[in-house]
Design a protein around this motif. Structure first.
Motif, PDB file in Angstrom:
ATOM      1  N   ILE A 186     -26.475  27.192 -23.244  1.00  0.00           N
ATOM      2  CA  ILE A 186     -25.178  26.624 -22.862  1.00  0.00           C
ATOM      3  C   ILE A 186     -25.215  26.121 -21.422  1.00  0.00           C
ATOM      4  O   ILE A 186     -24.666  25.055 -21.106  1.00  0.00           O
ATOM      5  CB  ILE A 186     -24.068  27.677 -23.070  1.00  0.00           C
ATOM      6  N   GLU A 187     -25.858  26.865 -20.554  1.00  0.00           N
ATOM      7  CA  GLU A 187     -25.995  26.411 -19.165  1.00  0.00           C
ATOM      8  C   GLU A 187     -26.758  25.095 -19.097  1.00  0.00           C
ATOM      9  O   GLU A 187     -26.407  24.190 -18.322  1.00  0.00           O
ATOM     10  CB  GLU A 187     -26.699  27.490 -18.340  1.00  0.00           C
ATOM     11  N   HIS A 188     -27.783  24.964 -19.919  1.00  0.00           N
ATOM     12  CA  HIS A 188     -28.543  23.711 -19.955  1.00  0.00           C
ATOM     13  C   HIS A 188     -27.693  22.568 -20.518  1.00  0.00           C
ATOM     14  O   HIS A 188     -27.782  21.428 -20.039  1.00  0.00           O
ATOM     15  CB  HIS A 188     -29.806  23.896 -20.793  1.00  0.00           C
ATOM     16  N   ILE A 189     -26.887  22.861 -21.524  1.00  0.00           N
ATOM     17  CA  ILE A 189     -26.004  21.833 -22.086  1.00  0.00           C
ATOM     18  C   ILE A 189     -25.022  21.340 -21.026  1.00  0.00           C
ATOM     19  O   ILE A 189     -24.838  20.129 -20.832  1.00  0.00           O
ATOM     20  CB  ILE A 189     -25.240  22.381 -23.310  1.00  0.00           C
ATOM     21  N   ASN A 190     -24.386  22.270 -20.334  1.00  0.00           N
ATOM     22  CA  ASN A 190     -23.395  21.891 -19.320  1.00  0.00           C
ATOM     23  C   ASN A 190     -24.031  21.095 -18.181  1.00  0.00           C
ATOM     24  O   ASN A 190     -23.456  20.117 -17.686  1.00  0.00           O
ATOM     25  CB  ASN A 190     -22.701  23.142 -18.782  1.00  0.00           C
ATOM     26  N   LYS A 191     -25.214  21.503 -17.784  1.00  0.00           N
ATOM     27  CA  LYS A 191     -25.923  20.777 -16.723  1.00  0.00           C
ATOM     28  C   LYS A 191     -26.283  19.365 -17.187  1.00  0.00           C
ATOM     29  O   LYS A 191     -26.114  18.385 -16.440  1.00  0.00           O
ATOM     30  CB  LYS A 191     -27.185  21.548 -16.331  1.00  0.00           C
ATOM     31  N   ALA A 192     -26.761  19.252 -18.426  1.00  0.00           N
ATOM     32  CA  ALA A 192     -27.153  17.944 -18.959  1.00  0.00           C
ATOM     33  C   ALA A 192     -25.946  17.021 -19.107  1.00  0.00           C
ATOM     34  O   ALA A 192     -26.045  15.807 -18.871  1.00  0.00           O
ATOM     35  CB  ALA A 192     -27.856  18.123 -20.301  1.00  0.00           C
ATOM     36  N   LYS A 193     -24.812  17.572 -19.494  1.00  0.00           N
ATOM     37  CA  LYS A 193     -23.595  16.762 -19.616  1.00  0.00           C
ATOM     38  C   LYS A 193     -23.211  16.159 -18.266  1.00  0.00           C
ATOM     39  O   LYS A 193     -22.839  14.982 -18.180  1.00  0.00           O
ATOM     40  CB  LYS A 193     -22.450  17.619 -20.167  1.00  0.00           C
ATOM     41  N   LEU A 194     -23.305  16.961 -17.230  1.00  0.00           N
ATOM     42  CA  LEU A 194     -22.973  16.466 -15.896  1.00  0.00           C
ATOM     43  C   LEU A 194     -23.975  15.417 -15.424  1.00  0.00           C
ATOM     44  O   LEU A 194     -23.599  14.377 -14.879  1.00  0.00           O
ATOM     45  CB  LEU A 194     -22.932  17.634 -14.906  1.00  0.00           C
ATOM     46  N   GLN A 195     -25.244  15.683 -15.669  1.00  0.00           N
ATOM     47  CA  GLN A 195     -26.283  14.795 -15.151  1.00  0.00           C
ATOM     48  C   GLN A 195     -26.332  13.470 -15.908  1.00  0.00           C
ATOM     49  O   GLN A 195     -26.595  12.421 -15.319  1.00  0.00           O
ATOM     50  CB  GLN A 195     -27.642  15.492 -15.216  1.00  0.00           C
ATOM     51  N   THR A 196     -26.094  13.518 -17.218  1.00  0.00           N
ATOM     52  CA  THR A 196     -26.170  12.292 -18.029  1.00  0.00           C
ATOM     53  C   THR A 196     -24.820  11.599 -18.167  1.00  0.00           C
ATOM     54  O   THR A 196     -24.757  10.468 -18.644  1.00  0.00           O
ATOM     55  CB  THR A 196     -26.696  12.611 -19.438  1.00  0.00           C
ATOM     56  N   ARG A 197     -23.747  12.313 -17.799  1.00  0.00           N
ATOM     57  CA  ARG A 197     -22.383  11.803 -17.953  1.00  0.00           C
ATOM     58  C   ARG A 197     -22.077  11.448 -19.410  1.00  0.00           C
ATOM     59  O   ARG A 197     -21.429  10.444 -19.711  1.00  0.00           O
ATOM     60  CB  ARG A 197     -22.151  10.586 -17.049  1.00  0.00           C
ATOM     61  N   ARG A 198     -22.560  12.282 -20.289  1.00  0.00           N
ATOM     62  CA  ARG A 198     -22.314  12.097 -21.724  1.00  0.00           C
ATOM     63  C   ARG A 198     -21.527  13.282 -22.272  1.00  0.00           C
ATOM     64  O   ARG A 198     -21.730  14.418 -21.846  1.00  0.00           O
ATOM     65  CB  ARG A 198     -23.631  11.951 -22.489  1.00  0.00           C
ATOM     66  N   ASN A 199     -20.659  12.984 -23.221  1.00  0.00           N
ATOM     67  CA  ASN A 199     -19.921  14.053 -23.890  1.00  0.00           C
ATOM     68  C   ASN A 199     -20.836  14.754 -24.887  1.00  0.00           C
ATOM     69  O   ASN A 199     -21.661  14.115 -25.547  1.00  0.00           O
ATOM     70  CB  ASN A 199     -18.710  13.487 -24.640  1.00  0.00           C
ATOM     71  N   CYS A 200     -20.675  16.045 -25.010  1.00  0.00           N
ATOM     72  CA  CYS A 200     -21.447  16.792 -26.007  1.00  0.00           C
ATOM     73  C   CYS A 200     -20.708  18.087 -26.314  1.00  0.00           C
ATOM     74  O   CYS A 200     -20.483  18.911 -25.427  1.00  0.00           O
ATOM     75  CB  CYS A 200     -22.855  17.100 -25.498  1.00  0.00           C
ATOM     76  N   ARG A 201     -20.304  18.249 -27.555  1.00  0.00           N
ATOM     77  CA  ARG A 201     -19.636  19.473 -27.982  1.00  0.00           C
ATOM     78  C   ARG A 201     -20.672  20.504 -28.431  1.00  0.00           C
ATOM     79  O   ARG A 201     -21.805  20.155 -28.792  1.00  0.00           O
ATOM     80  CB  ARG A 201     -18.661  19.177 -29.126  1.00  0.00           C
ATOM     81  N   LEU A 202     -20.253  21.766 -28.439  1.00  0.00           N
ATOM     82  CA  LEU A 202     -21.128  22.865 -28.852  1.00  0.00           C
ATOM     83  C   LEU A 202     -20.581  23.522 -30.109  1.00  0.00           C
ATOM     84  O   LEU A 202     -19.443  24.001 -30.126  1.00  0.00           O
ATOM     85  CB  LEU A 202     -21.239  23.910 -27.740  1.00  0.00           C
ATOM     86  N   LEU A 203     -21.391  23.534 -31.156  1.00  0.00           N
ATOM     87  CA  LEU A 203     -21.089  24.276 -32.382  1.00  0.00           C
ATOM     88  C   LEU A 203     -21.932  25.540 -32.393  1.00  0.00           C
ATOM     89  O   LEU A 203     -23.149  25.485 -32.189  1.00  0.00           O
ATOM     90  CB  LEU A 203     -21.421  23.432 -33.615  1.00  0.00           C
ATOM     91  N   MET A 204     -21.283  26.675 -32.611  1.00  0.00           N
ATOM     92  CA  MET A 204     -22.014  27.926 -32.804  1.00  0.00           C
ATOM     93  C   MET A 204     -21.722  28.425 -34.209  1.00  0.00           C
ATOM     94  O   MET A 204     -20.564  28.623 -34.589  1.00  0.00           O
ATOM     95  CB  MET A 204     -21.624  28.961 -31.748  1.00  0.00           C
ATOM     96  N   ASP A 205     -22.795  28.587 -34.969  1.00  0.00           N
ATOM     97  CA  ASP A 205     -22.710  28.956 -36.381  1.00  0.00           C
ATOM     98  C   ASP A 205     -22.796  30.465 -36.552  1.00  0.00           C
ATOM     99  O   ASP A 205     -23.828  31.065 -36.213  1.00  0.00           O
ATOM    100  CB  ASP A 205     -23.892  28.327 -37.136  1.00  0.00           C
TER     101      ASP A 205
END
Length: 494
Positions: free
Chosen positions: A179-198
């Motif tokens: 999740i930390e990597h997702i949040n960092k990547a969203k900021l750096q790439t300026r792209r939206n990305c939702r998280l699904l946890m199954d």
């Protein structure tokens, strides 16, 4: 048979159809009203009820009769049942030079209201798209994503809109790093990305396996004893296995089918006694199958009614409820199953639980049968989507029915303005080997009719995202749900 030529008779048939749909649809909708707390979903629930009433009819002859008049639009009626019927009826009345049987033609706003609701609900679940295309791409994260930030970043750059963590694997510590990597990547790439946890759900698997005489493979006509207790020593005449969920065994009946290992091994129950369930193998590949512990078991002809929330799920939910944008719900079969998760979310989130999106994984015939009620219980209270979990679903309903049923699920969800995830084995050969099969490219293209397409993890997942992005972008120019966009073709330009 509908009169294909006489437009006046056809107009009467349409009016009768409309009256039937409204009457029967209202009867379906009324019991749902008290279950709906999201005001915006009332319109969707009514349209769903009208669609269910409409599809009780065989409309093939009416479709055929409308074609010569240029009015065969009932085939794309899902999101707007009554406005579509009204528009066709009004136009046919003008053609017949008959008085308009309705007060007025539906406005453009009313006609496209269902499409707008589906679009709005899709954004509510998946967020705004950062891509040129509208169909989202979801990717299951591997364990590596906890340690490899560049992998997560590259997935977003290539076009991933939603990342999935399968809670059947890894631990909260690894999930947190992902999740930390997702949040960092969203900021750096300026792209939206939702998280699904199954949530993993109950895993019905072989627990212990003992073979006769040390055999490595099992073949048709061999016997398996399925018992609640773990076998202690081999028997020379038959295989012995135990089940991870022994409370299922009393529900089994003689003559019903069982499938093991994603349908690779089929068996039928021949007898039941104090020792357990006696199975005769009916289906394997020519060389037989390796029967091992931890292989999944499906009981397609048995209503199991297991609690879909295990003790592990409840423990995981403490983390998931506070970190995931979407919660994947496995083994959902009834509206009560949805209610169970909603209750648990309320315990953890208070009134905010209504803002959390649920994704119901449709994996069994029972879930299909109850899909309208599942939708109303969930979407009537919070953001909601459906995942067509084609792996287990194919085993449960039979491979030959999968194509038909995935279409029906798509239609029903469109009628309810609920977004759908097209999942399981999408571009699987490409993801694993780097080279796609011809058939799976076509399957990926068909996924354009859903709101999201899911890829599973594999060595070539980055390349697979790029190819899927290209396929979906191209197909979106040609197709929208069931309707052709009629983009100009250039393949045969001189």
């Amino acid at each position: 048979m509908v009169n294909v030529v006489n437009s006046n008779n056809l107009l009467q048939d349409l009016q009768q159809l409309r009256e039937t749909v409204i009457r029967e649809g209202e009867a379906i909708y009324q019991p749902w009203r008290s279950l709906i707390t999201r005001e915006t979903f009332h319109h969707s629930a009514q349209n769903l009820a009208h669609y269910l009433a409409l599809r009780k009819q065989d409309l093939r002859q009416i479709q055929l009769a409308l074609m010569p008049w240029g009015l065969s639009s009932l085939g794309k009626i899902e999101s707007r049942v009554i406005p579509n019927l009204d528009a066709v009826t009004c136009t046919l009345a003008e053609i017949c030079q008959q008085p308009n049987p309705l007060k007025s033609r539906p406005s453009l706003t009313d006609f496209f209201a269902g499409d707008q609701l589906l679009h709005k609900n899709t954004i509510e679940v998946f967020g705004n798209s950062s891509q040129a295309r509208q169909v989202r791409i979801m990717v299951t994260l591997p364990r590596e994503a906890a340690d490899n930030y560049e992998l997560v970043k590259e997935l977003l750059i290539r076009g991933t809109d939603c990342l999935r963590i399968n809670c059947a694997h890894d631990r909260p510590e690894e999930w947190q790093k992902m999740i930390e990597h997702i949040n960092k990547a969203k900021l750096q790439t300026r792209r939206n990305c939702r998280l699904l946890m199954d949530l993993a759900g109950p895993k019905i698997r072989l627990e212990e396996v003992l073979s006769p005489n040390g055999e490595k493979r099992i073949h048709p006509d061999e016997i398996i004893l399925l018992s609640k207790d773990k076998p202690s020593q081999p028997h020379p005449d038959y295989w012995q296995v135990s089940c991870s969920v022994p409370e299922i065994l009393p529900k089994l009946k003689i003559g019903t089918r069982i499938w093991i290992d994603d349908g690779h091994l089929g068996a039928i129950i021949e007898s039941i006694d104090s020792q357990g369930i006696w199975l005769r193998v009916t289906h394997t590949r020519p060389k037989g199958e390796k029967l091992k512990a931890d292989k999944g078991i499906n009981f397609p002809e048995t209503i199991i009614n297991l609690n879909p929330l295990t003790a592990k799920d409840l423990a995981d939910l403490d983390f998931v409820a506070n970190h995931a944008d979407l919660i994947g719900y496995s083994f959902v079969q009834t509206a009560r199953d949805i209610q169970l998760l909603q209750t648990e979310l309320e315990k953890r989130l208070g009134a905010q639980w209504r803002n959390k999106a649920i994704i119901a994984k449709i994996e069994t015939q029972e879930a299909i049968n109850n899909l309208p009620e599942l939708i109303v219980q969930a979407a009537g209270k919070q953001p909601f989507g459906v995942m067509i979990a084609r792996g287990d679903l194919a085993v449960e309903i039979g491979y030959q029915r999968l194509a038909e049923m995935q279409e029906e699920i798509l239609w029903l969800c469109q009628a309810a303005h609920v977004p759908v995830i097209w999942a399981t084995q999408v571009l699987e050969t490409l993801v694993k080997t780097g080279i796609p099969s011809r058939a799976e490219i076509t399957d990926a293209a068909m996924g354009e009719r859903a709101e999201c397409v899911m890829l599973n993890k594999g060595s070539f997942i980055i390349e697979a995202v790029s190819i899927l992005d290209d396929v979906l972008t191209r197909m979106e120019a040609h197709q929208s749900k069931k309707g052709s966009q009629l983009r100009a073709l250039h393949s045969w330009d001189n």
